[in-house]
Motif scaffolding. Structure first.
Motif, mmCIF file in Angstrom:
data_model
loop_
_atom_site.group_PDB
_atom_site.id
_atom_site.type_symbol
_atom_site.label_atom_id
_atom_site.label_comp_id
_atom_site.label_asym_id
_atom_site.label_seq_id
_atom_site.Cartn_x
_atom_site.Cartn_y
_atom_site.Cartn_z
ATOM 1 N N LYS A 13 6.113 -45.178 -21.362
ATOM 2 C CA LYS A 13 5.726 -44.672 -20.041
ATOM 3 C C LYS A 13 6.436 -45.446 -18.935
ATOM 4 C CE LYS A 13 1.428 -42.742 -21.681
ATOM 5 N NZ LYS A 13 -0.014 -42.839 -21.803
ATOM 6 N N MET A 16 10.004 -44.140 -18.839
ATOM 7 C CA MET A 16 10.056 -42.808 -18.224
ATOM 8 C C MET A 16 9.860 -42.901 -16.714
ATOM 9 S SD MET A 16 10.932 -40.767 -20.574
ATOM 10 C CE MET A 16 11.881 -42.182 -21.110
ATOM 11 N N GLY A 17 9.013 -43.816 -16.272
ATOM 12 C CA GLY A 17 8.828 -44.036 -14.838
ATOM 13 C C GLY A 17 10.122 -44.493 -14.186
ATOM 14 N N ASN A 20 12.483 -41.521 -14.063
ATOM 15 C CA ASN A 20 12.051 -40.567 -13.040
ATOM 16 C C ASN A 20 12.432 -41.042 -11.644
ATOM 17 O OD1 ASN A 20 10.890 -38.378 -14.488
ATOM 18 N ND2 ASN A 20 9.094 -39.630 -14.916
ATOM 19 N N ARG A 21 12.367 -42.344 -11.404
ATOM 20 C CA ARG A 21 12.754 -42.905 -10.099
ATOM 21 C C ARG A 21 14.272 -42.919 -9.917
ATOM 22 N NH1 ARG A 21 8.924 -46.365 -11.808
ATOM 23 N NH2 ARG A 21 10.439 -47.975 -12.370
ATOM 24 N N PRO A 24 16.091 -38.709 -11.084
ATOM 25 C CA PRO A 24 15.083 -37.646 -11.005
ATOM 26 C C PRO A 24 15.606 -36.264 -11.381
ATOM 27 C CG PRO A 24 15.704 -38.390 -8.808
ATOM 28 C CD PRO A 24 16.330 -39.332 -9.791
ATOM 29 N N GLU A 25 16.832 -35.951 -11.051
ATOM 30 C CA GLU A 25 17.364 -34.621 -11.371
ATOM 31 C C GLU A 25 17.474 -34.424 -12.877
ATOM 32 O OE1 GLU A 25 19.189 -36.807 -9.412
ATOM 33 O OE2 GLU A 25 18.596 -36.050 -7.441
ATOM 34 N N MET A 27 15.803 -36.036 -15.215
ATOM 35 C CA MET A 27 14.475 -36.014 -15.817
ATOM 36 C C MET A 27 13.747 -34.706 -15.527
ATOM 37 S SD MET A 27 14.490 -38.664 -17.596
ATOM 38 C CE MET A 27 12.799 -38.741 -18.129
ATOM 39 N N GLN A 28 13.944 -34.167 -14.338
ATOM 40 C CA GLN A 28 13.319 -32.887 -14.016
ATOM 41 C C GLN A 28 13.884 -31.781 -14.907
ATOM 42 O OE1 GLN A 28 13.791 -31.546 -9.970
ATOM 43 N NE2 GLN A 28 12.104 -30.107 -10.153
ATOM 44 N N GLY A 31 12.597 -32.407 -18.473
ATOM 45 C CA GLY A 31 11.174 -32.078 -18.521
ATOM 46 C C GLY A 31 10.944 -30.578 -18.532
#
Length: 117
Positions: A13, A16-17, A20-21, A24-25, A27-28, A31
């Motif tokens: 986690k 992944m945080g 994501n920071r 972000p593109e 990971m989006q 996801g």
């Protein structure tokens, strides 16, 4: 409770945080792909998560094992169904897959205790 699996899930986690920071593109997009692939379709979500667990065992991914055990249980899967997946994963992955059943046990210990508590 399995502190090893608890730490594994914490580490996952946290990673992944970070992603994501910092990406972000990416990971989006990833996801969105995962959500589309794992959402109900011809197969229900529990079945897809059980398949994911079997593949995680044969791929020998500790993080994936933890994630999919948790998701199987949240999707209404049972301990017995997870053991059935372990049996098939051992058939397909042999001895190396068998050794990763230890990680399944850790995940079951952690998430079944959380569910009960």
């Amino acid at each position: 409770m399995s502190t090893d699996m608890n730490q594994t899930m914490h580490d996952f986690k946290a990673a992944m945080g970070m992603m994501n920071r910092e990406a972000p593109e990416t990971m989006q997009a990833f996801g969105g792909f995962m959500n589309a692939a794992l959402s109900k379709g011809a197969l229900d979500e529990k079945t897809k998560e059980l398949i994911g667990l079997g593949m995680a065992i044969t791929a020998r991914c500790v993080y994936c094992i933890g994630i999919h055990v948790e998701k199987v249980l949240k999707a209404g899967g049972t301990h017995a169904e997870i053991i059935g997946v372990c049996e098939v994963a051992i058939v397909m992955g042999g001895g190396p897959a068998l050794t990763y059943i230890a990680e399944v046990k850790k995940a079951l210990d952690l998430f079944e205790q959380q569910k009960a508590g």
